[in-house]
Design a protein around this motif. Sequence first.
Motif, PDB file in Angstrom:
ATOM      1  N   ASP A   1      -4.495   7.355  10.115  1.00  0.00           N
ATOM      2  CA  ASP A   1      -3.586   7.516   8.984  1.00  0.00           C
ATOM      3  C   ASP A   1      -2.130   7.553   9.449  1.00  0.00           C
ATOM      4  N   GLN A   2      -1.280   6.771   8.803  1.00  0.00           N
ATOM      5  CA  GLN A   2       0.139   6.735   9.161  1.00  0.00           C
ATOM      6  C   GLN A   2       0.784   8.111   8.979  1.00  0.00           C
ATOM      7  N   VAL A   3       0.394   8.833   7.927  1.00  0.00           N
ATOM      8  CA  VAL A   3       0.957  10.161   7.665  1.00  0.00           C
ATOM      9  C   VAL A   3       0.693  11.090   8.851  1.00  0.00           C
ATOM     10  N   ILE A   4      -0.541  11.108   9.332  1.00  0.00           N
ATOM     11  CA  ILE A   4      -0.909  11.989  10.451  1.00  0.00           C
ATOM     12  C   ILE A   4      -0.122  11.608  11.701  1.00  0.00           C
ATOM     13  N   TRP A   5      -0.007  10.324  11.981  1.00  0.00           N
ATOM     14  CA  TRP A   5       0.731   9.871  13.160  1.00  0.00           C
ATOM     15  C   TRP A   5       2.207  10.291  13.074  1.00  0.00           C
ATOM     16  N   ASP A   6       2.784  10.155  11.910  1.00  0.00           N
ATOM     17  CA  ASP A   6       4.192  10.541  11.731  1.00  0.00           C
ATOM     18  C   ASP A   6       4.372  12.053  11.889  1.00  0.00           C
ATOM     19  N   LEU A   7       3.424  12.824  11.368  1.00  0.00           N
ATOM     20  CA  LEU A   7       3.516  14.282  11.496  1.00  0.00           C
ATOM     21  C   LEU A   7       3.411  14.720  12.958  1.00  0.00           C
TER      22      LEU A   7
ATOM     23  N   MET B   1       0.847  -1.203   0.000  1.00  0.00           N
ATOM     24  CA  MET B   1       0.000   0.000   0.000  1.00  0.00           C
ATOM     25  C   MET B   1       0.882   1.253   0.000  1.00  0.00           C
ATOM     26  N   ASP B   2       0.514   2.252  -0.812  1.00  0.00           N
ATOM     27  CA  ASP B   2       1.315   3.474  -0.853  1.00  0.00           C
ATOM     28  C   ASP B   2       1.137   4.254   0.448  1.00  0.00           C
ATOM     29  N   TYR B   3       2.127   5.107   0.731  1.00  0.00           N
ATOM     30  CA  TYR B   3       2.192   5.811   2.014  1.00  0.00           C
ATOM     31  C   TYR B   3       0.959   6.677   2.254  1.00  0.00           C
ATOM     32  N   ALA B   4       0.445   7.335   1.216  1.00  0.00           N
ATOM     33  CA  ALA B   4      -0.704   8.233   1.373  1.00  0.00           C
ATOM     34  C   ALA B   4      -1.925   7.511   1.931  1.00  0.00           C
ATOM     35  N   ASN B   5      -2.089   6.241   1.607  1.00  0.00           N
ATOM     36  CA  ASN B   5      -3.268   5.481   2.045  1.00  0.00           C
ATOM     37  C   ASN B   5      -2.968   4.501   3.173  1.00  0.00           C
ATOM     38  N   GLN B   6      -1.752   4.541   3.687  1.00  0.00           N
ATOM     39  CA  GLN B   6      -1.351   3.580   4.715  1.00  0.00           C
ATOM     40  C   GLN B   6      -2.048   3.885   6.045  1.00  0.00           C
ATOM     41  N   LYS B   7      -2.615   2.844   6.652  1.00  0.00           N
ATOM     42  CA  LYS B   7      -3.293   2.983   7.934  1.00  0.00           C
ATOM     43  C   LYS B   7      -2.462   2.348   9.044  1.00  0.00           C
ATOM     44  N   LEU B   8      -2.641   2.833  10.254  1.00  0.00           N
ATOM     45  CA  LEU B   8      -1.989   2.229  11.415  1.00  0.00           C
ATOM     46  C   LEU B   8      -2.598   0.855  11.686  1.00  0.00           C
ATOM     47  N   ALA B   9      -1.811  -0.032  12.256  1.00  0.00           N
ATOM     48  CA  ALA B   9      -2.312  -1.366  12.576  1.00  0.00           C
ATOM     49  C   ALA B   9      -3.449  -1.276  13.591  1.00  0.00           C
ATOM     50  N   GLU B  10      -3.381  -0.275  14.460  1.00  0.00           N
ATOM     51  CA  GLU B  10      -4.428  -0.054  15.456  1.00  0.00           C
ATOM     52  C   GLU B  10      -4.632   1.443  15.620  1.00  0.00           C
ATOM     53  N   GLU B  11      -5.870   1.853  15.688  1.00  0.00           N
ATOM     54  CA  GLU B  11      -6.169   3.278  15.825  1.00  0.00           C
ATOM     55  C   GLU B  11      -5.557   3.850  17.103  1.00  0.00           C
ATOM     56  N   LYS B  12      -4.955   5.050  16.983  1.00  0.00           N
ATOM     57  CA  LYS B  12      -4.427   5.769  18.133  1.00  0.00           C
ATOM     58  C   LYS B  12      -5.443   6.822  18.566  1.00  0.00           C
ATOM     59  N   VAL B  13      -5.572   7.025  19.872  1.00  0.00           N
ATOM     60  CA  VAL B  13      -6.488   8.056  20.350  1.00  0.00           C
ATOM     61  C   VAL B  13      -5.785   8.931  21.387  1.00  0.00           C
ATOM     62  N   PHE B  14      -6.133  10.220  21.373  1.00  0.00           N
ATOM     63  CA  PHE B  14      -5.697  11.174  22.390  1.00  0.00           C
ATOM     64  C   PHE B  14      -6.922  11.541  23.218  1.00  0.00           C
ATOM     65  N   LYS B  15      -6.812  11.448  24.515  1.00  0.00           N
ATOM     66  CA  LYS B  15      -7.905  11.899  25.380  1.00  0.00           C
ATOM     67  C   LYS B  15      -7.899  13.422  25.385  1.00  0.00           C
ATOM     68  N   ASP B  16      -9.055  14.013  25.140  1.00  0.00           N
ATOM     69  CA  ASP B  16      -9.119  15.458  24.965  1.00  0.00           C
ATOM     70  C   ASP B  16     -10.300  16.026  25.745  1.00  0.00           C
TER      71      ASP B  16
ATOM     72  N   VAL C   1      -6.291  18.111   3.244  1.00  0.00           N
ATOM     73  CA  VAL C   1      -6.985  18.980   4.186  1.00  0.00           C
ATOM     74  C   VAL C   1      -6.737  18.527   5.627  1.00  0.00           C
ATOM     75  N   LEU C   2      -6.594  17.236   5.858  1.00  0.00           N
ATOM     76  CA  LEU C   2      -6.259  16.759   7.200  1.00  0.00           C
ATOM     77  C   LEU C   2      -4.879  17.249   7.623  1.00  0.00           C
ATOM     78  N   CYS C   3      -3.921  17.187   6.714  1.00  0.00           N
ATOM     79  CA  CYS C   3      -2.567  17.652   7.022  1.00  0.00           C
ATOM     80  C   CYS C   3      -2.545  19.160   7.259  1.00  0.00           C
ATOM     81  N   ALA C   4      -3.293  19.899   6.444  1.00  0.00           N
ATOM     82  CA  ALA C   4      -3.351  21.353   6.621  1.00  0.00           C
ATOM     83  C   ALA C   4      -3.984  21.710   7.963  1.00  0.00           C
TER      84      ALA C   4
END
Length: 434
Positions: free
Chosen positions: A26-32, A1-16, A94-97
């Motif tokens: 999204d792997q991209v968001i997690w890396d950023l 799978m290309d990087y743009a569409n790569q998903k994490l093996a398990e969803e990460k959550v932040f308590k807010d 738009v997610l990255c922005a």
Amino acid sequence: MDYANQKLAEEKVFKDPVHRYIHVRDQVIWDLINAREFQRLRRIKQLGTSYLVFHGAEHSRFSHSLGVYEIVRRILDDIFHERPDWDESERLVVLCAALLHDLGHGPFSHSFEKVFHVDHEDFTRKILQGETEVNSILQKVSPDFPKKVAEVIGKTYANKQVVSLISSQIDADRMDYLQRDAYYTGVSYGHFDMERILRVMRPFEDQVVIKSSGMHAVEDYIMSRYQMYWQVYFHPVARSAEVILRKILQRAKYLSGHGYKFEQPPTHFMGFFDNSFTLKEYLALDEGVLMTYFQLWMTERDPILSDLCDRFVNRRLFQYVDFDPAKDYKKLGELTQLFDRAGIDPEYYLIDDSTSDLPYDFYRPGEEEERLPIHLLMPTGDIKELSRLSQIVDGISGKRRTDYKLYFPAELLIDGKKKEIKQQILELLREGGV
């Protein structure tokens, strides 16, 4: 799978505290999020000097940026998904922005910008497209992806729907900071029915619109914004701290340029004093660095720098009176002369400050700043500008409110030195309500 569409093996959550949970798949968001430039935002307060007024306002631009991302993620995944007017291929940009829109803020943000004539949006684009970890992550999506994200944040991106989600008069940025700032300052003004607004948002041609049935929720949002600006963001005591902060940096810059020998040299600021700083030096500054210098400079030989730093660190702020430059400019000239005669340098101890806000406006052809209005989607399929249907919004549309204050150190005017001159100063200031 290309990087743009790569998903994490398990969803990460932040308590807010505002959105309950912030979801990352999204792997991209997690890396950023884990990039050093984004982690730096933990060390930049969202509300600058407001913590000196509202003691809970210690939250960071890191948490705000996550909140903006989460609102946009919800709009895209829960509201816009598979709607005919929305292009799903725009989702990642738009997610990255949304996540990175505040990346270029400096320490104490707007005060810092005024002294050193920098623009945080310009530095956001430089971080996105420079030699940074964030850039290397975005490059993995595609070589032109950093430029696309920068264009969204810079409001030049071709798809105006995408831009309006991040930057408009009802965008994810405003919806997060109003609620987040209200939560941390402990005020009630910033609360509005975001859930209702999200449910009635729709992609429509080249913009994002609100179903007409949601008009009252939008009215509530606009009035909440209006109240937050005048009760929190423009609080006169927080502005007093900003004034002192600016004067500290201006004094340090002046001393550096006039051969003063610092006991604690301003190493981290030298490039800013002569405008030769690099992106790396910009990113090395955060509020912890500034506060360290301020505490060390409290013992400097220069009495003005020492005093101003002590005032900021220990919250000995300036007093203020209302000030109308149209009427009081002669009085300001008199005060400046009297301060000088009293041995109180007016450059650092008599400061006029103004702030203004335009709670809502619609586009007026020929004006310098284009304002994208809020449009309502009618049951007929037509769209109408909000103030045409809302009497509440019509009442404040295009009405800019400006507040002027004159700041000074009241305690220096009541000591025993040069008593007659200081009495004249106090009499002039009392006319302004001191």
